[in-house]
Write a protein that holds these residues in place. Structure first.
Motif, PDB file in Angstrom:
ATOM      1  N   UNK A 221       0.844  -1.203   0.000  1.00 16.89           N
ATOM      2  CA  UNK A 221       0.000   0.000   0.000  1.00 16.89           C
ATOM      3  C   UNK A 221       0.878   1.251   0.000  1.00 16.89           C
ATOM      4  N   UNK A 222       0.792   1.995  -1.067  1.00 14.83           N
ATOM      5  CA  UNK A 222       1.595   3.214  -1.225  1.00 14.83           C
ATOM      6  C   UNK A 222       0.727   4.439  -0.977  1.00 14.83           C
ATOM      7  N   UNK A 223       1.225   5.366  -0.182  1.00 17.42           N
ATOM      8  CA  UNK A 223       0.513   6.623   0.051  1.00 17.42           C
ATOM      9  C   UNK A 223       0.910   7.633  -1.008  1.00 17.42           C
ATOM     10  N   UNK A 224      -0.071   8.169  -1.691  1.00 13.44           N
ATOM     11  CA  UNK A 224       0.146   9.274  -2.630  1.00 13.44           C
ATOM     12  C   UNK A 224      -0.292  10.524  -1.884  1.00 13.44           C
ATOM     13  N   UNK A 225       0.672  11.246  -1.329  1.00 12.08           N
ATOM     14  CA  UNK A 225       0.377  12.331  -0.397  1.00 12.08           C
ATOM     15  C   UNK A 225      -0.578  13.361  -0.994  1.00 12.08           C
ATOM     16  N   UNK A 226      -1.610  13.659  -0.233  1.00 14.47           N
ATOM     17  CA  UNK A 226      -2.601  14.642  -0.654  1.00 14.47           C
ATOM     18  C   UNK A 226      -3.623  14.113  -1.626  1.00 14.47           C
ATOM     19  N   UNK A 227      -3.472  12.836  -2.022  1.00 17.84           N
ATOM     20  CA  UNK A 227      -4.391  12.253  -3.023  1.00 17.84           C
ATOM     21  C   UNK A 227      -5.102  11.007  -2.477  1.00 17.84           C
ATOM     22  N   UNK A 228      -4.300  10.018  -2.039  1.00 22.10           N
ATOM     23  CA  UNK A 228      -4.929   8.792  -1.538  1.00 22.10           C
ATOM     24  C   UNK A 228      -3.952   7.645  -1.429  1.00 22.10           C
ATOM     25  N   UNK A 229      -4.433   6.434  -1.739  1.00 22.75           N
ATOM     26  CA  UNK A 229      -3.642   5.220  -1.577  1.00 22.75           C
ATOM     27  C   UNK A 229      -3.663   4.405  -2.871  1.00 22.75           C
ATOM     28  N   UNK A 230      -2.614   3.607  -3.040  1.00 26.00           N
ATOM     29  CA  UNK A 230      -2.483   2.882  -4.311  1.00 26.00           C
ATOM     30  C   UNK A 230      -1.680   1.607  -4.110  1.00 26.00           C
ATOM     31  N   UNK A 231      -2.110   0.549  -4.786  1.00 25.20           N
ATOM     32  CA  UNK A 231      -1.308  -0.667  -4.902  1.00 25.20           C
ATOM     33  C   UNK A 231      -0.791  -0.732  -6.317  1.00 25.20           C
ATOM     34  N   UNK A 232       0.515  -0.764  -6.467  1.00 29.78           N
ATOM     35  CA  UNK A 232       1.121  -0.745  -7.801  1.00 29.78           C
ATOM     36  C   UNK A 232       0.794  -2.050  -8.562  1.00 29.78           C
ATOM     37  N   UNK A 233       0.739  -1.978  -9.871  1.00 27.00           N
ATOM     38  CA  UNK A 233       0.496  -3.174 -10.689  1.00 27.00           C
ATOM     39  C   UNK A 233       1.761  -4.010 -10.772  1.00 27.00           C
TER      40      UNK A 233
END
Length: 233
Positions: A221-233
């Motif tokens: 789980x990666x935090x994209x600061x100011x935007x949200x969260x993401x799991x890379x492909x």
């Protein structure tokens, strides 16, 4: 069949008020002013959702929450007497799905109850339907949506229903950034989100702890600061 809701609060006026509003929504209500009486009900009655006050005379709500989680997966909403961040985090850590701070608006409480029950029923329906395309695999992570089980590097990952839901959404939207607000509405589907609401942040933190992930060097789980969260492909 009516949903069965357990209320445990030693403040009679609050417990009675919650009971009235829930009964107006045609829920079957089991109301108790002590944890001891509530535990007897839990052992013999099929419950769909529990609302637990933290401050109880014979056992605090955190301990009661833990005892419920030993055998049951239905949603738990904690009632906190004040806007105490520690209480909220503790409740979520021990397996609660949401919290409401007193004093609260009865309509907000009803909205949160309905959202939790929708999510819980959705997962139960998926399991009973026997859906075949229900396995998500990603980098040593195996999520079985049908059985509501999750493995990480072949070891069972014990998740609360809300943690499971968050991880499922992120995996299904792999490669895309999902905002905290979007996650909140996907799970609770109510209008009571605000930027100061850190429920999602707390659940993400617990997910990372259980998965051995870190904010600084995330594998999942990666935090994209100011935007949200993401799991890379």
């Amino acid at each position: 069949m009516n949903n069965k809701v357990l209320i445990v609060d030693d403040e009679h006026e609050i417990a009675d008020l919650v009971e009235v509003y829930l009964k107006n929504e045609n829920y079957t209500v089991f109301k108790f002013y002590s944890a001891k009486d509530a535990l007897a009900c839990i052992e013999t009655t099929e419950i769909d959702l529990a609302i637990l006050d933290i401050m109880l005379p014979d056992m605090n709500g955190f301990t009661l929450c833990q005892k419920i989680r030993e055998h049951h997966a239905y949603p738990i909403i904690m009632l906190t007497a004040k806007d105490d961040e520690t209480d909220k985090i503790t409740g979520l850590t021990l397996g609660a799905d949401d919290y409401i701070t007193k004093p609260f608006r009865p309509l907000e409480m009803i909205a949160r109850v309905k959202a939790q029950l929708r999510r819980y029923k959705k997962y139960n329906m998926v399991q009973k339907a026997g859906i075949t395309d229900s396995i998500i695999v990603h980098s040593g992570l195996v999520m079985n949506i049908k059985t509501h089980e999750c493995l990480l590097n072949e070891k069972e990952l014990i998740l609360t229903p809300t943690e499971f839901a968050i991880l499922q959404i992120l995996l299904e939207k792999k490669g895309k950034v999902v905002s905290a607000e979007e996650l909140f509405h996907e799970i609770w589907k109510d209008e009571y989100y605000s930027k100061s609401n850190n429920t999602i942040t707390v659940h993400i933190r617990h997910l990372r702890e259980k998965m051995g992930d870190t904010v600084e060097n995330p594998k999942y789980i990666k935090t994209i600061w100011g935007v949200g969260y993401k799991i890379e492909t």
